[in-house]
Design an enzyme around this catalytic site. Structure first.
Site, PDB file in Angstrom:
ATOM      1  N   LYS A 256      -7.688   1.279  -9.476  1.00 39.92           N
ATOM      2  CA  LYS A 256      -7.632   2.283 -10.555  1.00 39.92           C
ATOM      3  C   LYS A 256      -7.613   1.616 -11.925  1.00 39.92           C
ATOM      4  CE  LYS A 256      -3.766   4.059  -8.948  1.00 39.92           C
ATOM      5  NZ  LYS A 256      -3.586   3.252  -7.727  1.00 39.92           N
TER       6      LYS A 256
ATOM      7  N   ARG B  69       1.151  12.222  -9.781  1.00 41.05           N
ATOM      8  CA  ARG B  69       1.375  11.597  -8.480  1.00 41.05           C
ATOM      9  C   ARG B  69       2.143  12.492  -7.524  1.00 41.05           C
ATOM     10  NH1 ARG B  69       1.240   5.723 -10.010  1.00 41.05           N
ATOM     11  NH2 ARG B  69       1.643   4.566  -8.126  1.00 41.05           N
TER      12      ARG B  69
ATOM     13  N   ARG C 120      -3.222 -10.218  -5.862  1.00 41.44           N
ATOM     14  CA  ARG C 120      -3.222  -9.897  -7.306  1.00 41.44           C
ATOM     15  C   ARG C 120      -2.247 -10.800  -8.059  1.00 41.44           C
ATOM     16  NH1 ARG C 120      -2.275  -3.858  -9.245  1.00 41.44           N
ATOM     17  NH2 ARG C 120      -0.452  -4.020  -7.918  1.00 41.44           N
TER      18      ARG C 120
ATOM     19  N   ARG D 210       3.283  -9.352  -9.086  1.00 40.13           N
ATOM     20  CA  ARG D 210       4.119  -8.209  -9.465  1.00 40.13           C
ATOM     21  C   ARG D 210       5.243  -8.066  -8.455  1.00 40.13           C
ATOM     22  NH1 ARG D 210       0.595  -2.882 -10.896  1.00 40.13           N
ATOM     23  NH2 ARG D 210       2.007  -1.917  -9.407  1.00 40.13           N
TER      24      ARG D 210
ATOM     25  N   ARG E 191       5.057   1.711  -0.703  1.00 38.07           N
ATOM     26  CA  ARG E 191       4.191   2.394  -1.691  1.00 38.07           C
ATOM     27  C   ARG E 191       3.092   3.176  -0.986  1.00 38.07           C
ATOM     28  NH1 ARG E 191       2.509  -2.642  -4.983  1.00 38.07           N
ATOM     29  NH2 ARG E 191       1.195  -1.247  -6.208  1.00 38.07           N
TER      30      ARG E 191
HETATM   31  P1  AP5 Z   1      -5.888  -2.843  -9.620  1.00 37.95           P
HETATM   32  O1  AP5 Z   1      -7.038  -2.397 -10.454  1.00 37.95           O
HETATM   33  O2  AP5 Z   1      -4.739  -3.530 -10.277  1.00 37.95           O
HETATM   34  O3  AP5 Z   1      -5.406  -1.624  -8.692  1.00 37.95           O
HETATM   35  P2  AP5 Z   1      -4.561  -0.315  -9.031  1.00 37.95           P
HETATM   36  O4  AP5 Z   1      -5.141   0.783  -8.192  1.00 37.95           O
HETATM   37  O5  AP5 Z   1      -4.491  -0.100 -10.509  1.00 37.95           O
HETATM   38  O6  AP5 Z   1      -3.193  -0.770  -8.402  1.00 37.95           O
HETATM   39  P3  AP5 Z   1      -1.680  -0.536  -8.825  1.00 37.95           P
HETATM   40  O7  AP5 Z   1      -0.885  -1.387  -7.854  1.00 37.95           O
HETATM   41  O8  AP5 Z   1      -1.458  -0.802 -10.268  1.00 37.95           O
HETATM   42  O9  AP5 Z   1      -1.500   0.958  -8.493  1.00 37.95           O
HETATM   43  P4  AP5 Z   1      -0.184   1.662  -8.173  1.00 37.95           P
HETATM   44  O10 AP5 Z   1      -0.607   3.064  -8.194  1.00 37.95           O
HETATM   45  O11 AP5 Z   1       0.510   1.228  -6.949  1.00 37.95           O
HETATM   46  O12 AP5 Z   1       0.797   1.136  -9.305  1.00 37.95           O
HETATM   47  P5  AP5 Z   1       1.268   1.710 -10.691  1.00 37.95           P
HETATM   48  O13 AP5 Z   1       1.268   0.588 -11.645  1.00 37.95           O
HETATM   49  O14 AP5 Z   1       0.545   2.967 -11.058  1.00 37.95           O
HETATM   50  O15 AP5 Z   1      -6.487  -3.785  -8.473  1.00 37.95           O
HETATM   51  C1  AP5 Z   1      -5.633  -4.435  -7.531  1.00 37.95           C
HETATM   52  C2  AP5 Z   1      -6.147  -5.874  -7.267  1.00 37.95           C
HETATM   53  O16 AP5 Z   1      -7.425  -5.795  -6.645  1.00 37.95           O
HETATM   54  C3  AP5 Z   1      -6.350  -6.713  -8.541  1.00 37.95           C
HETATM   55  O17 AP5 Z   1      -6.002  -8.032  -8.262  1.00 37.95           O
HETATM   56  C4  AP5 Z   1      -7.858  -6.606  -8.837  1.00 37.95           C
HETATM   57  O18 AP5 Z   1      -8.354  -7.737  -9.508  1.00 37.95           O
HETATM   58  C5  AP5 Z   1      -8.425  -6.461  -7.434  1.00 37.95           C
HETATM   59  N1  AP5 Z   1      -9.606  -5.615  -7.396  1.00 37.95           N
HETATM   60  C6  AP5 Z   1      -9.795  -4.450  -8.051  1.00 37.95           C
HETATM   61  N2  AP5 Z   1     -10.998  -3.931  -7.751  1.00 37.95           N
HETATM   62  C7  AP5 Z   1     -11.572  -4.806  -6.872  1.00 37.95           C
HETATM   63  C8  AP5 Z   1     -12.804  -4.824  -6.181  1.00 37.95           C
HETATM   64  N3  AP5 Z   1     -13.719  -3.848  -6.328  1.00 37.95           N
HETATM   65  N4  AP5 Z   1     -13.057  -5.848  -5.341  1.00 37.95           N
HETATM   66  C9  AP5 Z   1     -12.148  -6.835  -5.158  1.00 37.95           C
HETATM   67  N5  AP5 Z   1     -10.971  -6.897  -5.808  1.00 37.95           N
HETATM   68  C10 AP5 Z   1     -10.675  -5.877  -6.640  1.00 37.95           C
HETATM   69  O19 AP5 Z   1       2.764   2.159 -10.370  1.00 37.95           O
HETATM   70  C11 AP5 Z   1       3.771   1.210 -10.081  1.00 37.95           C
HETATM   71  C12 AP5 Z   1       5.100   1.944  -9.884  1.00 37.95           C
HETATM   72  O20 AP5 Z   1       5.468   2.648 -11.098  1.00 37.95           O
HETATM   73  C13 AP5 Z   1       5.102   3.043  -8.799  1.00 37.95           C
HETATM   74  O21 AP5 Z   1       5.324   2.511  -7.515  1.00 37.95           O
HETATM   75  C14 AP5 Z   1       6.244   3.957  -9.299  1.00 37.95           C
HETATM   76  O22 AP5 Z   1       7.509   3.428  -8.987  1.00 37.95           O
HETATM   77  C15 AP5 Z   1       6.063   3.914 -10.816  1.00 37.95           C
HETATM   78  N6  AP5 Z   1       5.183   4.988 -11.307  1.00 37.95           N
HETATM   79  C16 AP5 Z   1       3.993   4.827 -11.952  1.00 37.95           C
HETATM   80  N7  AP5 Z   1       3.450   6.026 -12.252  1.00 37.95           N
HETATM   81  C17 AP5 Z   1       4.310   6.958 -11.775  1.00 37.95           C
HETATM   82  C18 AP5 Z   1       4.298   8.386 -11.746  1.00 37.95           C
HETATM   83  N8  AP5 Z   1       3.274   9.083 -12.261  1.00 37.95           N
HETATM   84  N9  AP5 Z   1       5.344   9.030 -11.163  1.00 37.95           N
HETATM   85  C19 AP5 Z   1       6.385   8.335 -10.644  1.00 37.95           C
HETATM   86  N10 AP5 Z   1       6.450   6.990 -10.633  1.00 37.95           N
HETATM   87  C20 AP5 Z   1       5.424   6.301 -11.190  1.00 37.95           C
END
Ligand code: AP5
Length: 215
Positions: free
Chosen positions: A13, A88, A127, A160, A171
């Site tokens: 994402k 979410r 990552r 992370r 997760r």
């Molecule tokens: P990346 O682009 O970083 O993936 P992502 O989908 O953004 O992953 P996140 O882990 O950030 O998503 P998440 O939803 O778990 O975490 P968030 O920060 O929102 O890609 C991942 C890896 O793959 C990278 O190394 C990249 O280089 C590689 N990659 C990407 N595309 C690729 C491809 N095509 N081919 C190969 N490699 C590739 O949330 C974290 C925490 O915050 C949650 O657990 C929760 O506690 C809290 N939180 C956040 N938002 C909320 C909410 N709305 N409500 C409640 N709690 C929340």
């Protein structure tokens, strides 16, 4: 363009939202990034969210609702936004509906990115994130040319705290239980577009652009 980008943790994402934000000229809003900034700066929001984030569970809807309402009230979202990691839960969908309605606007699309769970584990366990500027790398598919240092700012690269095997499992469980149902809600409204997230980032981006033009 007012867009929600959703999908499993690690599906890409953030990677795709950054590219889309540049090509569409709209703001990229990641609730995860905002929360991590708040944790780093030891702000009250960060102190409340820190332990929950480290456990892989979701931060309470009220906290997220206040945070996103404040963010969506700023001037820079006037020409559009890409929401990454929000909403979410079903309650967060209602919060977003209320905020957009108050501003007399609505969503254009919700994109659901999909890849296999095996690929999710590979992406998350490899990552690495710059501790200074937040730039995202992957040990195999996007290594830094400076090894353990960030290409942009020379900051140290680290894993992370929620990218450990146990927390990744949690997760994914939380995603299936609380977040996946919102895809059905958006599908019923005719807003959902499914996009295959496998392949190199540029291939996924091309697919995304094609779907957004066609939709
Ligand atoms: P990346 O682009 O970083 O993936 P992502 O989908 O953004 O992953 P996140 O882990 O950030 O998503 P998440 O939803 O778990 O975490 P968030 O920060 O929102 O890609 C991942 C890896 O793959 C990278 O190394 C990249 O280089 C590689 N990659 C990407 N595309 C690729 C491809 N095509 N081919 C190969 N490699 C590739 O949330 C974290 C925490 O915050 C949650 O657990 C929760 O506690 C809290 N939180 C956040 N938002 C909320 C909410 N709305 N409500 C409640 N709690 C929340």
């Amino acid at each position: 363009m007012r867009l929600v980008l959703m999908g499993m943790p690690g599906v890409g994402k953030g990677t795709q939202a950054m590219r889309l934000s540049e090509s569409l000229g709209v703001v990229h809003l990641s609730t995860g990034d905002i929360l991590r900034e708040a944790v780093k700066a030891e702000m009250p929001l960060g102190l409340k969210a820190k332990d929950t984030m480290a456990s892989g569970k979701l931060v309470p809807d009220e906290l997220i609702g206040d945070m996103i309402s404040e963010r969506l009230a700023r001037q820079d979202v006037g020409s559009g936004f890409i929401l990454d990691g929000f909403p979410r839960t079903i309650e967060q969908v209602a919060i977003l509906d209320r905020v957009l309605e108050q501003r007399g606007t609505s969503l254009d699309r919700v994109v659901l990115l999909g890849v296999s769970e095996q690929e999710i584990v590979r992406r998350l366990s490899g990552r690495r994130v710059c501790e200074s500027c937040g730039a995202v790398y992957h040990m195999e598919s996007k290594p830094s040319s400076k090894g353990e240092a960030c290409e942009r700012c020379d900051g140290a690269l680290a894993q992370r705290s929620d990218d450990t095997e146990e927390v990744i499992r949690e997760r994914l469980r939380v995603y299936r239980e609380q977040t996946l149902p919102i895809a059905d809600a958006y599908r019923e409204r005719g807003l959902l577009v499914n996009v295959e997230g496998t392949g190199a980032p540029e291939e996924v981006f091309a697919r995304l652009q094609a779907e957004l033009v066609a939709a």
